[in-house]
Design a protein around this motif. Sequence first.
Motif, PDB file in Angstrom:
ATOM      1  N   ILE A  58      -1.356   8.529  -2.577  1.00  0.00           N
ATOM      2  CA  ILE A  58      -1.638   7.093  -2.641  1.00  0.00           C
ATOM      3  C   ILE A  58      -0.710   6.407  -3.637  1.00  0.00           C
ATOM      4  N   LEU A  59      -0.488   7.041  -4.769  1.00  0.00           N
ATOM      5  CA  LEU A  59       0.425   6.469  -5.762  1.00  0.00           C
ATOM      6  C   LEU A  59       1.845   6.364  -5.208  1.00  0.00           C
ATOM      7  N   LEU A  60       2.297   7.400  -4.513  1.00  0.00           N
ATOM      8  CA  LEU A  60       3.644   7.345  -3.943  1.00  0.00           C
ATOM      9  C   LEU A  60       3.738   6.341  -2.800  1.00  0.00           C
ATOM     10  N   ASP A 115       6.266   3.178  -2.612  1.00  0.00           N
ATOM     11  CA  ASP A 115       7.075   2.821  -1.442  1.00  0.00           C
ATOM     12  C   ASP A 115       6.803   1.380  -1.014  1.00  0.00           C
ATOM     13  N   TYR A 116       5.548   0.969  -1.057  1.00  0.00           N
ATOM     14  CA  TYR A 116       5.191  -0.412  -0.719  1.00  0.00           C
ATOM     15  C   TYR A 116       5.847  -1.390  -1.695  1.00  0.00           C
ATOM     16  N   TYR A 117       5.842  -1.045  -2.964  1.00  0.00           N
ATOM     17  CA  TYR A 117       6.479  -1.883  -3.981  1.00  0.00           C
ATOM     18  C   TYR A 117       7.979  -2.005  -3.730  1.00  0.00           C
ATOM     19  N   LYS A 118       8.598  -0.914  -3.304  1.00  0.00           N
ATOM     20  CA  LYS A 118      10.033  -0.909  -3.005  1.00  0.00           C
ATOM     21  C   LYS A 118      10.334  -1.429  -1.600  1.00  0.00           C
ATOM     22  N   GLN A 119       9.314  -1.882  -0.881  1.00  0.00           N
ATOM     23  CA  GLN A 119       9.402  -2.442   0.464  1.00  0.00           C
ATOM     24  C   GLN A 119       9.928  -1.436   1.482  1.00  0.00           C
TER      25      GLN A 119
END
Length: 60
Positions: free
Chosen positions: A19-21, A25-29
């Motif tokens: 979940i953290l990774l 990935d979501y943060y880095k789009q």
Amino acid sequence: MDIKKYIITGLISGLVFAILLAGWDYYKQNPFSVLKFVIHTVIFGVFNGYMTYRKAKNVN
């Protein structure tokens, strides 16, 4: 020894790690990948469960 405890520990830690990774990935789009999520969960979960087992075995 109760193997169920190590399986649950590995599963929970693997899910938290995945979940953290996925959040990273979501943060880095980057797009979400189910395969990557499952691989992170399984690999980290097995590793962490095994390390917990070894630590408990050495203590007893």
